[in-house]
Design a protein around this motif. Structure first.
Motif, PDB file in Angstrom:
ATOM      1  N   LEU A  60     -90.864 102.261   7.021  1.00 25.64           N
ATOM      2  CA  LEU A  60     -90.285 101.610   5.848  1.00 25.64           C
ATOM      3  C   LEU A  60     -91.379 101.226   4.851  1.00 25.64           C
ATOM      4  O   LEU A  60     -91.167 101.270   3.633  1.00 25.64           O
ATOM      5  CB  LEU A  60     -89.511 100.351   6.252  1.00 25.64           C
ATOM      6  CG  LEU A  60     -88.059 100.511   6.689  1.00 25.64           C
ATOM      7  CD1 LEU A  60     -87.545  99.213   7.311  1.00 25.64           C
ATOM      8  CD2 LEU A  60     -87.170 100.907   5.520  1.00 25.64           C
ATOM      9  N   ALA A  61     -92.530 100.834   5.381  1.00 24.24           N
ATOM     10  CA  ALA A  61     -93.633 100.422   4.500  1.00 24.24           C
ATOM     11  C   ALA A  61     -94.193 101.589   3.702  1.00 24.24           C
ATOM     12  O   ALA A  61     -94.643 101.408   2.567  1.00 24.24           O
ATOM     13  CB  ALA A  61     -94.744  99.774   5.330  1.00 24.24           C
ATOM     14  N   LEU A  62     -94.185 102.792   4.282  1.00 21.63           N
ATOM     15  CA  LEU A  62     -94.790 103.942   3.604  1.00 21.63           C
ATOM     16  C   LEU A  62     -94.158 104.230   2.242  1.00 21.63           C
ATOM     17  O   LEU A  62     -94.890 104.392   1.247  1.00 21.63           O
ATOM     18  CB  LEU A  62     -94.729 105.167   4.511  1.00 21.63           C
ATOM     19  CG  LEU A  62     -95.372 106.443   3.958  1.00 21.63           C
ATOM     20  CD1 LEU A  62     -96.854 106.231   3.688  1.00 21.63           C
ATOM     21  CD2 LEU A  62     -95.148 107.617   4.922  1.00 21.63           C
ATOM     22  N   PRO A  63     -92.820 104.312   2.118  1.00 21.65           N
ATOM     23  CA  PRO A  63     -92.245 104.511   0.786  1.00 21.65           C
ATOM     24  C   PRO A  63     -92.608 103.392  -0.197  1.00 21.65           C
ATOM     25  O   PRO A  63     -92.852 103.653  -1.379  1.00 21.65           O
ATOM     26  CB  PRO A  63     -90.734 104.542   1.042  1.00 21.65           C
ATOM     27  CG  PRO A  63     -90.593 104.928   2.470  1.00 21.65           C
ATOM     28  CD  PRO A  63     -91.776 104.330   3.157  1.00 21.65           C
ATOM     29  N   ALA A  64     -92.643 102.147   0.292  1.00 18.07           N
ATOM     30  CA  ALA A  64     -93.005 101.032  -0.579  1.00 18.07           C
ATOM     31  C   ALA A  64     -94.424 101.198  -1.106  1.00 18.07           C
ATOM     32  O   ALA A  64     -94.698 100.983  -2.299  1.00 18.07           O
ATOM     33  CB  ALA A  64     -92.866  99.710   0.178  1.00 18.07           C
ATOM     34  N   VAL A  65     -95.355 101.570  -0.233  1.00 13.58           N
ATOM     35  CA  VAL A  65     -96.746 101.774  -0.630  1.00 13.58           C
ATOM     36  C   VAL A  65     -96.865 102.915  -1.632  1.00 13.58           C
ATOM     37  O   VAL A  65     -97.569 102.809  -2.649  1.00 13.58           O
ATOM     38  CB  VAL A  65     -97.618 102.049   0.617  1.00 13.58           C
ATOM     39  CG1 VAL A  65     -99.010 102.520   0.219  1.00 13.58           C
ATOM     40  CG2 VAL A  65     -97.712 100.797   1.484  1.00 13.58           C
ATOM     41  N   LEU A  66     -96.170 104.016  -1.373  1.00 12.10           N
ATOM     42  CA  LEU A  66     -96.250 105.176  -2.257  1.00 12.10           C
ATOM     43  C   LEU A  66     -95.631 104.882  -3.624  1.00 12.10           C
ATOM     44  O   LEU A  66     -96.176 105.291  -4.663  1.00 12.10           O
ATOM     45  CB  LEU A  66     -95.545 106.372  -1.616  1.00 12.10           C
ATOM     46  CG  LEU A  66     -96.193 106.937  -0.349  1.00 12.10           C
ATOM     47  CD1 LEU A  66     -95.314 108.029   0.253  1.00 12.10           C
ATOM     48  CD2 LEU A  66     -97.595 107.470  -0.633  1.00 12.10           C
ATOM     49  N   LEU A  67     -94.512 104.172  -3.644  1.00 21.53           N
ATOM     50  CA  LEU A  67     -93.852 103.867  -4.911  1.00 21.53           C
ATOM     51  C   LEU A  67     -94.630 102.836  -5.722  1.00 21.53           C
ATOM     52  O   LEU A  67     -94.594 102.852  -6.957  1.00 21.53           O
ATOM     53  CB  LEU A  67     -92.424 103.379  -4.653  1.00 21.53           C
ATOM     54  CG  LEU A  67     -91.453 104.454  -4.148  1.00 21.53           C
ATOM     55  CD1 LEU A  67     -90.149 103.828  -3.681  1.00 21.53           C
ATOM     56  CD2 LEU A  67     -91.173 105.494  -5.234  1.00 21.53           C
ATOM     57  N   LEU A  68     -95.330 101.939  -5.056  1.00 19.38           N
ATOM     58  CA  LEU A  68     -96.162 100.967  -5.760  1.00 19.38           C
ATOM     59  C   LEU A  68     -97.403 101.609  -6.366  1.00 19.38           C
ATOM     60  O   LEU A  68     -97.847 101.260  -7.450  1.00 19.38           O
ATOM     61  CB  LEU A  68     -96.599  99.854  -4.799  1.00 19.38           C
ATOM     62  CG  LEU A  68     -95.744  98.604  -4.695  1.00 19.38           C
ATOM     63  CD1 LEU A  68     -96.234  97.726  -3.566  1.00 19.38           C
ATOM     64  CD2 LEU A  68     -95.761  97.829  -6.009  1.00 19.38           C
ATOM     65  N   GLY A  69     -97.984 102.545  -5.649  1.00 11.14           N
ATOM     66  CA  GLY A  69     -99.241 103.132  -6.083  1.00 11.14           C
ATOM     67  C   GLY A  69    -100.418 102.271  -5.636  1.00 11.14           C
ATOM     68  O   GLY A  69    -100.246 101.139  -5.170  1.00 11.14           O
ATOM     69  N   PRO A  70    -101.640 102.795  -5.754  1.00  9.35           N
ATOM     70  CA  PRO A  70    -102.818 102.071  -5.278  1.00  9.35           C
ATOM     71  C   PRO A  70    -103.151 100.860  -6.146  1.00  9.35           C
ATOM     72  O   PRO A  70    -102.724 100.766  -7.303  1.00  9.35           O
ATOM     73  CB  PRO A  70    -103.931 103.121  -5.350  1.00  9.35           C
ATOM     74  CG  PRO A  70    -103.476 104.073  -6.405  1.00  9.35           C
ATOM     75  CD  PRO A  70    -101.980 104.125  -6.288  1.00  9.35           C
ATOM     76  N   ARG A  71    -103.919  99.955  -5.586  1.00 11.60           N
ATOM     77  CA  ARG A  71    -104.405  98.811  -6.340  1.00 11.60           C
ATOM     78  C   ARG A  71    -105.261  99.275  -7.522  1.00 11.60           C
ATOM     79  O   ARG A  71    -105.893 100.328  -7.475  1.00 11.60           O
ATOM     80  CB  ARG A  71    -105.232  97.893  -5.430  1.00 11.60           C
ATOM     81  CG  ARG A  71    -104.409  97.122  -4.416  1.00 11.60           C
ATOM     82  CD  ARG A  71    -105.270  96.478  -3.359  1.00 11.60           C
ATOM     83  NE  ARG A  71    -105.819  97.483  -2.439  1.00 11.60           N
ATOM     84  CZ  ARG A  71    -106.648  97.201  -1.444  1.00 11.60           C
ATOM     85  NH1 ARG A  71    -107.050  95.957  -1.253  1.00 11.60           N
ATOM     86  NH2 ARG A  71    -107.077  98.160  -0.658  1.00 11.60           N
ATOM     87  N   SER A  72    -105.274  98.479  -8.539  1.00 10.44           N
ATOM     88  CA  SER A  72    -106.025  98.813  -9.751  1.00 10.44           C
ATOM     89  C   SER A  72    -107.499  99.058  -9.414  1.00 10.44           C
ATOM     90  O   SER A  72    -108.138  98.267  -8.701  1.00 10.44           O
ATOM     91  CB  SER A  72    -105.902  97.668 -10.758  1.00 10.44           C
ATOM     92  OG  SER A  72    -106.647  97.939 -11.911  1.00 10.44           O
ATOM     93  N   ASN A  73    -108.017 100.167  -9.909  1.00 11.66           N
ATOM     94  CA  ASN A  73    -109.423 100.533  -9.756  1.00 11.66           C
ATOM     95  C   ASN A  73    -109.815 100.881  -8.326  1.00 11.66           C
ATOM     96  O   ASN A  73    -110.997 101.002  -8.017  1.00 11.66           O
ATOM     97  CB  ASN A  73    -110.346  99.412 -10.268  1.00 11.66           C
ATOM     98  CG  ASN A  73    -111.707  99.931 -10.674  1.00 11.66           C
ATOM     99  OD1 ASN A  73    -111.819 101.012 -11.249  1.00 11.66           O
ATOM    100  ND2 ASN A  73    -112.757  99.173 -10.366  1.00 11.66           N
ATOM    101  N   ARG A  74    -108.837 101.060  -7.450  1.00  9.37           N
ATOM    102  CA  ARG A  74    -109.161 101.429  -6.069  1.00  9.37           C
ATOM    103  C   ARG A  74    -109.716 102.850  -6.012  1.00  9.37           C
ATOM    104  O   ARG A  74    -110.703 103.124  -5.333  1.00  9.37           O
ATOM    105  CB  ARG A  74    -107.899 101.317  -5.203  1.00  9.37           C
ATOM    106  CG  ARG A  74    -108.095 101.682  -3.732  1.00  9.37           C
ATOM    107  CD  ARG A  74    -108.851 100.620  -2.984  1.00  9.37           C
ATOM    108  NE  ARG A  74    -108.865 100.879  -1.558  1.00  9.37           N
ATOM    109  CZ  ARG A  74    -109.879 101.411  -0.892  1.00  9.37           C
ATOM    110  NH1 ARG A  74    -110.985 101.739  -1.527  1.00  9.37           N
ATOM    111  NH2 ARG A  74    -109.796 101.609   0.412  1.00  9.37           N
ATOM    112  N   TYR A  75    -109.043 103.762  -6.718  1.00  5.00           N
ATOM    113  CA  TYR A  75    -109.488 105.149  -6.789  1.00  5.00           C
ATOM    114  C   TYR A  75    -109.782 105.488  -8.244  1.00  5.00           C
ATOM    115  O   TYR A  75    -108.876 105.532  -9.075  1.00  5.00           O
ATOM    116  CB  TYR A  75    -108.415 106.085  -6.209  1.00  5.00           C
ATOM    117  CG  TYR A  75    -108.012 105.723  -4.801  1.00  5.00           C
ATOM    118  CD1 TYR A  75    -108.939 105.795  -3.761  1.00  5.00           C
ATOM    119  CD2 TYR A  75    -106.724 105.276  -4.514  1.00  5.00           C
ATOM    120  CE1 TYR A  75    -108.582 105.448  -2.464  1.00  5.00           C
ATOM    121  CE2 TYR A  75    -106.363 104.933  -3.214  1.00  5.00           C
ATOM    122  CZ  TYR A  75    -107.292 105.011  -2.201  1.00  5.00           C
ATOM    123  OH  TYR A  75    -106.945 104.664  -0.918  1.00  5.00           O
TER     124      TYR A  75
END
Length: 400
Positions: free
Chosen positions: A170-185
């Motif tokens: 369940l967490a994986l879709p949430a992480v993908l839809l949110l996107g990475p933290r600012s300036n992480r990549y």
């Protein structure tokens, strides 16, 4: 003697509920120690608020969805058998509330507070109980269907799939839809380090979770007469296996070392009542290796910014645990038997598919209707000040 038995069972499962409730403080400190300092208050508030919303959702809706039991009857009825049905609800609530606590770690540092509380209510009130009822309460005839195909029902004693894999996937879709933290990549291909803010707090969280896990696993027997020392020792050996594998593959990194025992304990939940301790040691060691390898891949190569690594830890190690019960639970490998690998594959994949599909639907709908993410300014400022208007060390910050 019957009254003594009823009282003992109620006390037994109540102690288990309290131990698993304590694990939620472990979730809080694990996240607190991992996120950056400007998001520490948010980590603590999220876990407590999520648990409270979970309690309401599970009491009003979720428990009835899973077990067909309503609490809207007289207190005299609820108090029967020393209130065993009530403390059983309390115990199973602590399992259900682990789902949003798992998700919290993946979406940390950039998720809005309100949408996640709404997601918590939907997950604990509906999504999780539907699969819980299928696995642990014969709902919808799915267990009978699996048995007709594989010869045995899907076995998940303490929730490698029902709780951990469902939570992680369940967490994986949430992480993908949110996107990475600012300036992480960065655009130039570089990866910005976002190191843990406090290793001692991270370690404290891991230790609290580890200790509470023996209530999670052992008390899943739910009555005194079904308690098994095998479950306790298998949990211990899986914890050790996960720790040593993470220590070796993680090259002494404290983040890996303290997540290693958790990986082992996630994996052993499903078959902890069936395996030989040596088998549990192997299951834990594989889980520790899975976490180190897959956390590194997701963060560095695939660039999935899962802050606490909840998908590798709970999603993948939980999936491994569901499958491992069908391997190391067999008599051929020293287990008690009564389990089918085919049944474990079917049940495990059903849990994963259910979590992924409902996760994308839920978090996709929330993103479309109200947004999931803090603004760039709020994220830069930190969730503590943006949401809660206070930092973790306000006096020292005021002096600056």
């Amino acid at each position: 003697m019957e009254a003594l038995k009823q009282g003992s069972d109620a006390l037994f499962i109540l102690i288990g509920a309290i131990l698993v409730l304590a694990m939620h403080s472990g979730f809080a400190f694990l996240e607190l120690g991992t996120v950056r300092k400007k998001n520490q208050v948010n980590a603590l508030v999220k876990i407590l608020a999520d648990f409270s919303v979970s309690a309401l959702a599970y009491f009003l809706v979720g428990y009835a969805v899973a077990y067909g039991t309503s609490f809207f009857v007289g207190a005299e009825t609820l108090a029967q058998r020393n209130g065993y049905d009530l403390v059983k609800f309390f115990f199973l609530l602590t399992f259900a509330a682990a789902i949003p606590a798992i998700i919290s770690g993946g979406i940390a540092e950039r998720a809005r507070f309100g949408p996640q509380l709404i997601a918590t209510a939907v997950i604990v009130g509906l999504i999780y109980p539907l699969f819980e009822g299928v696995t642990w309460n014969q709902r919808f005839g799915i267990q009978a269907w699996i048995k007709s195909i594989a010869g045995e029902e899907f076995h998940d004693f303490a929730g490698s799939i029902v709780v951990h894999a469902v939570g992680g996937w369940l967490a994986l879709p949430a992480v993908l839809l949110l996107g990475p933290r600012s300036n992480r990549y960065r655009r130039d291909g570089a990866i910005s380090a976002h190191p843990p803010s406090n290793i001692p707090f991270l370690a404290l969280g891991a230790w609290i979770l580890t200790v509470g896990w023996f209530g999670f696993n052992v008390m899943s027997a739910q009555t005194v007469d079904k308690i098994s020392g095998l479950v306790a020792v298998n949990s211990l050996m899986a914890m050790v296996g996960g720790t040593l594998a993470a220590l070796a593959l993680g090259k002494n990194d404290p983040g890996f070392v303290h997540n290693g025992p958790l990986a082992g304990l996630v994996a052993v939940c499903a078959g902890s009542d069936l395996m030989h301790p040596v088998g549990a040691l192997a299951v834990g060691a594989v889980a520790g290796a899975i976490f180190v390898v897959m956390f590194t891949l997701t963060q560095n190569r695939w660039r999935i910014d899962d802050v606490l690594g909840v998908w590798p830890l709970h999603g993948l190690c939980g999936l491994w645990g569901g499958l491992a019960a069908g391997i190391f639970g067999t008599k051929a490998l020293g287990g008690l038997g009564g389990v089918s690998f085919v049944a474990q594959v079917i049940g495990s994949l059903l849990g994963v598919a259910w979590a992924v599909v409902t996760g994308f639907l839920l978090y996709g709908a929330l993103r479309w209707m109200m947004g999931l993410r803090l603004s760039a300014e709020e994220e830069f400022e930190g969730a503590d000040l943006a949401i809660h208007r206070i930092g973790s060390t306000p006096e020292r910050e005021a002096n600056w």
